[in-house]
Write an enzyme that holds these catalytic residues in place. Structure first.
Site, PDB file in Angstrom:
ATOM      1  N   THR A   1     -60.410   4.365 -66.584  1.00 47.79           N
ATOM      2  CA  THR A   1     -59.548   5.092 -65.650  1.00 47.79           C
ATOM      3  C   THR A   1     -60.334   5.595 -64.438  1.00 47.79           C
ATOM      4  O   THR A   1     -59.920   5.406 -63.287  1.00 47.79           O
ATOM      5  CB  THR A   1     -58.924   6.316 -66.362  1.00 47.79           C
ATOM      6  OG1 THR A   1     -58.505   5.926 -67.663  1.00 47.79           O
ATOM      7  CG2 THR A   1     -57.770   6.886 -65.576  1.00 47.79           C
ATOM      8  N   THR A   2     -61.456   6.254 -64.716  1.00 46.64           N
ATOM      9  CA  THR A   2     -62.264   6.859 -63.654  1.00 46.64           C
ATOM     10  C   THR A   2     -62.717   5.787 -62.656  1.00 46.64           C
ATOM     11  O   THR A   2     -62.687   5.976 -61.439  1.00 46.64           O
ATOM     12  CB  THR A   2     -63.516   7.522 -64.287  1.00 46.64           C
ATOM     13  OG1 THR A   2     -63.101   8.295 -65.419  1.00 46.64           O
ATOM     14  CG2 THR A   2     -64.242   8.396 -63.307  1.00 46.64           C
ATOM     15  N   TRP A   3     -63.118   4.663 -63.198  1.00 43.78           N
ATOM     16  CA  TRP A   3     -63.614   3.544 -62.376  1.00 43.78           C
ATOM     17  C   TRP A   3     -62.486   2.953 -61.542  1.00 43.78           C
ATOM     18  O   TRP A   3     -62.615   2.769 -60.329  1.00 43.78           O
ATOM     19  CB  TRP A   3     -64.207   2.488 -63.308  1.00 43.78           C
ATOM     20  CG  TRP A   3     -65.181   1.562 -62.670  1.00 43.78           C
ATOM     21  CD1 TRP A   3     -65.669   1.596 -61.390  1.00 43.78           C
ATOM     22  CD2 TRP A   3     -65.806   0.439 -63.309  1.00 43.78           C
ATOM     23  NE1 TRP A   3     -66.558   0.574 -61.197  1.00 43.78           N
ATOM     24  CE2 TRP A   3     -66.658  -0.144 -62.357  1.00 43.78           C
ATOM     25  CE3 TRP A   3     -65.731  -0.121 -64.592  1.00 43.78           C
ATOM     26  CZ2 TRP A   3     -67.427  -1.274 -62.649  1.00 43.78           C
ATOM     27  CZ3 TRP A   3     -66.498  -1.235 -64.884  1.00 43.78           C
ATOM     28  CH2 TRP A   3     -67.343  -1.812 -63.936  1.00 43.78           C
TER      29      TRP A   3
ATOM     30  N   LYS B   1     -60.056   6.101 -71.863  1.00 48.22           N
ATOM     31  CA  LYS B   1     -61.409   5.627 -72.175  1.00 48.22           C
ATOM     32  C   LYS B   1     -61.616   4.134 -71.901  1.00 48.22           C
ATOM     33  O   LYS B   1     -62.559   3.517 -72.390  1.00 48.22           O
ATOM     34  CB  LYS B   1     -61.826   5.932 -73.627  1.00 48.22           C
ATOM     35  CG  LYS B   1     -61.604   7.336 -74.106  1.00 48.22           C
ATOM     36  CD  LYS B   1     -61.776   8.401 -73.071  1.00 48.22           C
ATOM     37  CE  LYS B   1     -63.194   8.564 -72.570  1.00 48.22           C
ATOM     38  NZ  LYS B   1     -63.194   9.486 -71.365  1.00 48.22           N
TER      39      LYS B   1
ATOM     40  N   HIS C   1     -51.470   7.705 -68.063  1.00 47.12           N
ATOM     41  CA  HIS C   1     -51.890   7.170 -69.362  1.00 47.12           C
ATOM     42  C   HIS C   1     -50.666   6.853 -70.217  1.00 47.12           C
ATOM     43  O   HIS C   1     -50.801   6.387 -71.348  1.00 47.12           O
ATOM     44  CB  HIS C   1     -52.711   8.202 -70.139  1.00 47.12           C
ATOM     45  CG  HIS C   1     -54.137   8.377 -69.677  1.00 47.12           C
ATOM     46  ND1 HIS C   1     -54.926   7.330 -69.270  1.00 47.12           N
ATOM     47  CD2 HIS C   1     -54.929   9.481 -69.607  1.00 47.12           C
ATOM     48  CE1 HIS C   1     -56.131   7.793 -68.955  1.00 47.12           C
ATOM     49  NE2 HIS C   1     -56.161   9.093 -69.147  1.00 47.12           N
TER      50      HIS C   1
ATOM     51  N   TYR D   1     -61.816  -3.870 -68.671  1.00 44.28           N
ATOM     52  CA  TYR D   1     -63.077  -3.199 -68.306  1.00 44.28           C
ATOM     53  C   TYR D   1     -64.206  -4.231 -68.207  1.00 44.28           C
ATOM     54  O   TYR D   1     -64.986  -4.240 -67.266  1.00 44.28           O
ATOM     55  CB  TYR D   1     -63.380  -2.150 -69.372  1.00 44.28           C
ATOM     56  CG  TYR D   1     -64.607  -1.304 -69.126  1.00 44.28           C
ATOM     57  CD1 TYR D   1     -64.525  -0.140 -68.381  1.00 44.28           C
ATOM     58  CD2 TYR D   1     -65.838  -1.671 -69.666  1.00 44.28           C
ATOM     59  CE1 TYR D   1     -65.642   0.646 -68.168  1.00 44.28           C
ATOM     60  CE2 TYR D   1     -66.967  -0.895 -69.458  1.00 44.28           C
ATOM     61  CZ  TYR D   1     -66.868   0.270 -68.710  1.00 44.28           C
ATOM     62  OH  TYR D   1     -67.986   1.038 -68.500  1.00 44.28           O
TER      63      TYR D   1
ATOM     64  N   ARG E   1     -70.603   8.423 -69.412  1.00 41.23           N
ATOM     65  CA  ARG E   1     -71.479   8.474 -70.573  1.00 41.23           C
ATOM     66  C   ARG E   1     -72.522   7.375 -70.462  1.00 41.23           C
ATOM     67  O   ARG E   1     -73.660   7.616 -70.098  1.00 41.23           O
ATOM     68  CB  ARG E   1     -70.658   8.344 -71.870  1.00 41.23           C
ATOM     69  CG  ARG E   1     -71.474   8.591 -73.145  1.00 41.23           C
ATOM     70  CD  ARG E   1     -70.646   8.354 -74.394  1.00 41.23           C
ATOM     71  NE  ARG E   1     -70.208   6.982 -74.525  1.00 41.23           N
ATOM     72  CZ  ARG E   1     -70.852   6.042 -75.219  1.00 41.23           C
ATOM     73  NH1 ARG E   1     -71.967   6.344 -75.844  1.00 41.23           N
ATOM     74  NH2 ARG E   1     -70.384   4.814 -75.274  1.00 41.23           N
ATOM     75  N   LYS E   2     -72.114   6.112 -70.729  1.00 35.77           N
ATOM     76  CA  LYS E   2     -73.061   5.015 -70.735  1.00 35.77           C
ATOM     77  C   LYS E   2     -72.598   3.874 -69.838  1.00 35.77           C
ATOM     78  O   LYS E   2     -73.407   3.205 -69.205  1.00 35.77           O
ATOM     79  CB  LYS E   2     -73.204   4.510 -72.170  1.00 35.77           C
ATOM     80  CG  LYS E   2     -74.599   4.114 -72.556  1.00 35.77           C
ATOM     81  CD  LYS E   2     -74.684   3.999 -74.071  1.00 35.77           C
ATOM     82  CE  LYS E   2     -76.079   3.616 -74.515  1.00 35.77           C
ATOM     83  NZ  LYS E   2     -76.121   3.473 -75.982  1.00 35.77           N
TER      84      LYS E   2
HETATM   85  P1  A3P Z   1     -68.458   4.964 -72.211  1.00 33.09           P
HETATM   86  O1  A3P Z   1     -68.067   6.174 -73.005  1.00 33.09           O
HETATM   87  O2  A3P Z   1     -68.475   3.713 -73.037  1.00 33.09           O
HETATM   88  O3  A3P Z   1     -69.699   5.144 -71.430  1.00 33.09           O
HETATM   89  P2  A3P Z   1     -62.022   6.654 -68.719  1.00 33.09           P
HETATM   90  O4  A3P Z   1     -62.438   6.779 -67.288  1.00 33.09           O
HETATM   91  O5  A3P Z   1     -60.799   5.802 -68.905  1.00 33.09           O
HETATM   92  O6  A3P Z   1     -61.967   7.960 -69.411  1.00 33.09           O
HETATM   93  O7  A3P Z   1     -63.159   5.790 -69.434  1.00 33.09           O
HETATM   94  C1  A3P Z   1     -64.429   6.337 -69.615  1.00 33.09           C
HETATM   95  C2  A3P Z   1     -65.428   5.219 -69.818  1.00 33.09           C
HETATM   96  O8  A3P Z   1     -65.660   4.558 -68.565  1.00 33.09           O
HETATM   97  C3  A3P Z   1     -66.753   5.745 -70.292  1.00 33.09           C
HETATM   98  O9  A3P Z   1     -67.280   4.704 -71.116  1.00 33.09           O
HETATM   99  C4  A3P Z   1     -67.496   5.916 -68.968  1.00 33.09           C
HETATM  100  O10 A3P Z   1     -68.883   5.968 -69.099  1.00 33.09           O
HETATM  101  C5  A3P Z   1     -67.053   4.679 -68.222  1.00 33.09           C
HETATM  102  N1  A3P Z   1     -67.141   4.794 -66.759  1.00 33.09           N
HETATM  103  C6  A3P Z   1     -66.826   5.867 -65.993  1.00 33.09           C
HETATM  104  N2  A3P Z   1     -67.048   5.587 -64.693  1.00 33.09           N
HETATM  105  C7  A3P Z   1     -67.508   4.328 -64.633  1.00 33.09           C
HETATM  106  C8  A3P Z   1     -67.929   3.470 -63.550  1.00 33.09           C
HETATM  107  N3  A3P Z   1     -67.933   3.882 -62.294  1.00 33.09           N
HETATM  108  N4  A3P Z   1     -68.351   2.231 -63.875  1.00 33.09           N
HETATM  109  C9  A3P Z   1     -68.372   1.809 -65.153  1.00 33.09           C
HETATM  110  N5  A3P Z   1     -68.001   2.563 -66.213  1.00 33.09           N
HETATM  111  C10 A3P Z   1     -67.573   3.807 -65.948  1.00 33.09           C
END
Ligand code: A3P
Length: 320
Positions: free
Chosen positions: A69-71, A66, A128, A214, A286-287
């Site tokens: 990771t995705t980014w 959270k 992770h 982040y 999400r946000k």
């Molecule tokens: P929020 O729940 O605060 O919106 P992970 O990828 O490590 O699981 O983290 C997820 C968080 O990164 C979520 O935060 C998600 O919305 C946010 N996120 C995912 N893709 C993103 C991107 N391309 N740019 C910025 N934030 C991103």
């Protein structure tokens, strides 16, 4: 296996059954070597330290869940594979970012250890796991590691929403989730040990371990993308800079851009943990904001977490 040398490549389920386990999140968590892992994954993940074979040219994206990771996967993959793909014909258009970079030891993401052994070098991998559950050879062979962490209150709120989104049982209340989080009982937690292990490693091996937050990608994505390209060994050429490639990568991997791709809106999900969780690609978006905790946590909760964070991180020089 009858061969004692191969015995360690099978999870020791008898040992797993003796470890402390706690309920509360969408799946039970089991404490293995000071790290809380989802119980259904412990058997596989505890094999990584003995069986994953790091190579000197591996790049490992290590993240606390959270925290981005995705980014990070999207950015690192797009930067390092840019000679192979155009934006019009890009794997991220059709594949969820979590699947373009395999999780070490997690078969569902292409990270099965035998499969990783067969991948050509250089490998772009992710985990992770805390450093203490990875092979010590990572440091000695000199793998490069990119770590990302996040302000803990925001990471907590993201965790809480995510768990309720993927869980198929009764939802967890914010208060219960907060207590577990502050006790360090979260998937791959305690978060403070996770952040601190990589923080210390980045101080010890600054050229091989890049420590990111982040919040710094949010505030200056272009700067981070350039630094990441240098760190990955593929800095932008003058020509690429002139053509605006770094800006294009920032745009392509932005929250809005990725979230709106069909691959990430897909309603179909993957069932895990015997039906206890149901993962959809869209749950990862999400946000994407800094400071969203104020919309969910009380002032008291915020202050309590700030005290915990100060307590845990102050001696190390890591500040939030
Ligand atoms: P929020 O729940 O605060 O919106 P992970 O990828 O490590 O699981 O983290 C997820 C968080 O990164 C979520 O935060 C998600 O919305 C946010 N996120 C995912 N893709 C993103 C991107 N391309 N740019 C910025 N934030 C991103």
């Amino acid at each position: 296996s009858l061969n004692p040398l191969e015995a360690s490549s099978q999870p020791d389920e008898d040992l797993v059954a003796t470890l402390p386990t706690r309920e509360g999140w969408s799946t039970p968590l089991t404490l293995y070597d000071n790290c809380w892992l989802r119980s259904h994954m412990v058997g596989k993940l505890m094999l990584v330290r003995e069986n994953f074979k790091p190579r000197p040219d591996d790049i490992i994206l290590a993240t606390h869940p959270k925290c981005g990771t995705t980014w990070l996967k999207s950015l690192a993959f797009t930067i390092s594979s840019r000679s192979r793909h155009t934006f019009a014909d890009h794997p991220l258009l059709t594949t969820n970012p979590q699947h373009v970079v395999p999780f070490i030891g997690v078969a569902g993401t292409g990270g099965d250890l035998d499969h990783l052994d067969a991948l050509p070098s250089p490998r772009l991998l992710s985990t992770h796991l805390p450093l203490s559950l990875l092979p010590p050879a990572i440091a000695t062979v000199g793998c490069r590691v990119v770590y990302i962490c996040r302000e803990p209150k925001d990471a907590f709120v993201s965790r809480w929403h995510f768990d309720n989104k993927i869980g198929t049982g009764a939802p967890i209340s914010l208060e219960d989730a907060f207590d577990l989080f502050c006790q360090g009982c979260t998937p791959f937690g305690p978060f403070w040990d996770h952040y601190l292990q990589y923080w210390k490693e980045s101080l010890a091996r600054p050229h091989e371990v890049m420590f990111l937050r982040y919040e710094e990608i949010v505030s200056d994505p272009l700067k981070v993308v350039r630094a990441l390209a240098c760190f990955l060994g593929v800095p932008f050429t003058e020509e690429e800079e002139k053509s605006g490639l770094a800006e294009q990568i920032v745009g392509f991997c932005s929250f809005e851009s990725l979230r709106n791709l069909n691959a990430n809106k897909a309603a179909a999900g993957i069932e895990r943990a015997g039906g206890k969780i149901f993962l959809e690609a869209s749950s990862l978006f999400r946000k994407g904001k800094v400071g969203d905790w104020v919309n969910h946590m009380s002032k008291d909760m915020g202050e309590k977490m700030d005290r915990l964070v100060e307590d845990k991180f102050k001696p190390s020089g890591l500040e939030f």
